[in-house]
Design a protein around this motif. Structure first.
Motif, PDB file in Angstrom:
ATOM      1  N   SER A 227      12.415   2.880  -5.618  1.00 26.02           N
ATOM      2  CA  SER A 227      13.533   3.823  -6.204  1.00 26.02           C
ATOM      3  C   SER A 227      13.783   4.481  -5.493  1.00 26.02           C
ATOM      4  N   GLY A 228      14.671   5.517  -5.120  1.00 20.31           N
ATOM      5  CA  GLY A 228      14.866   6.757  -4.314  1.00 20.31           C
ATOM      6  C   GLY A 228      13.839   7.346  -3.610  1.00 20.31           C
ATOM      7  N   ASP A 229      13.559   6.472  -2.914  1.00 19.85           N
ATOM      8  CA  ASP A 229      12.615   6.759  -1.319  1.00 19.85           C
ATOM      9  C   ASP A 229      14.158   7.347  -0.312  1.00 19.85           C
ATOM     10  N   ILE A 230      13.770   7.306   0.536  1.00 18.79           N
ATOM     11  CA  ILE A 230      14.492   7.396   2.300  1.00 18.79           C
ATOM     12  C   ILE A 230      13.451   7.076   2.784  1.00 18.79           C
ATOM     13  N   VAL A 231      13.899   6.856   3.850  1.00 15.17           N
ATOM     14  CA  VAL A 231      12.838   6.394   4.849  1.00 15.17           C
ATOM     15  C   VAL A 231      13.535   5.974   5.986  1.00 15.17           C
ATOM     16  N   ASN A 232      12.335   6.204   7.227  1.00 12.29           N
ATOM     17  CA  ASN A 232      13.590   6.264   8.648  1.00 12.29           C
ATOM     18  C   ASN A 232      12.600   4.846   9.260  1.00 12.29           C
ATOM     19  N   LEU A 233      13.178   4.211  10.197  1.00 11.08           N
ATOM     20  CA  LEU A 233      11.953   3.340  10.873  1.00 11.08           C
ATOM     21  C   LEU A 233      13.249   3.763  11.931  1.00 11.08           C
ATOM     22  N   ASP A 234      11.539   3.689  13.001  1.00 12.29           N
ATOM     23  CA  ASP A 234      11.793   4.578  14.509  1.00 12.29           C
ATOM     24  C   ASP A 234      11.279   2.935  15.060  1.00 12.29           C
ATOM     25  N   ILE A 235      12.271   2.284  16.073  1.00 13.33           N
ATOM     26  CA  ILE A 235      12.004   1.156  16.286  1.00 13.33           C
ATOM     27  C   ILE A 235      12.183   1.711  18.737  1.00 13.33           C
ATOM     28  N   THR A 236      11.332   1.653  18.858  1.00 17.37           N
ATOM     29  CA  THR A 236      10.848   1.206  20.792  1.00 17.37           C
ATOM     30  C   THR A 236      10.661   0.007  20.876  1.00 17.37           C
TER      31      THR A 236
END
Length: 267
Positions: free
Chosen positions: A98-107
């Motif tokens: 909790s409190g994390d931010i995450v980018n998920l990058d999909i190709t």
């Protein structure tokens, strides 16, 4: 600067296939969203996405074993960049909390064409600062997209993003940029997220490229970790990124990476 000479103008068949690939990439993000919660590992998110791509969609994860010059092959199917990680974070044993931010990058690759998109996820209770950074970065991407039309230039896109990011007290990562995309993962032009209006290649119908600003809460400086892929902010400040693949149409733009779960336009 890249000249317009090397930019591939897509024909109707290319565009039709890019629409499919783009939608499928976006649908991977729709699929994984319910799993992006406190307690999950980035490796588990990668496993789920990989399985969904291969088994449900019949797509190929483009990052897996991708090896640009000077890099070892990328070992996973998606990129998971957490907190001060700017891009190309490698999934593994890291547990999201909790409190994390995450980018998920999909190709994904479908029928030989690439669809490329990324979204930010706020895990559990994100801070006001983290929410604001994610939102402003989302708006930066959209302001860049809104510049896309025949006769506009790449510099118009970069300028719109830079002005808004810096106006909100943030900085724009310089070393990574959007890119042309089609049968190749990365084609001309390079789409930098800063610049001067009216400079750079002129946009023409049939161009397809990504707009994917990486915006730091602190300074723009970055460094590479020892794994040879993961990029982090030098000052350890938070970093956010959003990405769409965009087609230049006769009258403006069309976003190719949209699906049922795509977040709404912010303004």
């Amino acid at each position: 600067m890249h000249t317009a000479m090397s930019i591939i103008i897509k024909n109707a068949e290319d565009i039709a296939k890019m629409r499919v690939a783009g939608r499928l990439a976006s649908e991977v993000l729709d699929y994984i969203t319910p799993f992006v919660v406190p307690g999950v590992t980035t490796g588990e998110l990668d496993r789920l996405c990989h399985e969904y791509m291969v088994k449900e969609q019949g797509t190929i994860p483009a990052p897996l074993n991708y090896a640009p010059p000077g890099h070892a092959p990328y070992p996973k199917a998606i990129c998971t960049s957490i907190n001060h990680q700017v891009c190309h974070g490698i999934p593994g044993d890291r547990v999201l909390k909790s409190g994390d931010i995450v980018n998920l990058d999909i190709t994904v690759i479908k029928d030989g064409y690439h669809g490329d998109t990324s979204r930010m996820f706020l895990i559990g209770e994100a801070s006001i600062q983290a929410k604001r950074l994610s939102q402003i970065t989302y708006e930066c991407m959209w302001l860049g997209i809104e510049q896309v039309a025949p006769g506009k230039s790449l510099g118009d896109i970069g300028h719109a993003i830079q002005k808004y990011a810096e106006g909100n007290g943030y900085s724009v990562v310089r070393e990574f940029c959007g890119h042309g995309i089609g049968k190749q993962f990365h084609e001309d032009p390079q789409v930098v997220h800063y610049g001067r209006p009216g400079t750079g290649a002129k946009l023409q119908p049939g161009m397809i490229f990504t707009i994917e600003p990486m915006i730091n809460a602190g300074k723009a400086g970055i460094r590479m970790l020892g794994d040879g892929w993961t990029v982090v902010t030098k000052d350890h400040s938070l970093s956010a990124q959003w990405e769409h693949t965009v087609l230049v149409t006769e009258t403006g733009y069309e976003i190719l990476t949209q699906s049922a779960g795509t977040p709404a336009k912010p303004f």
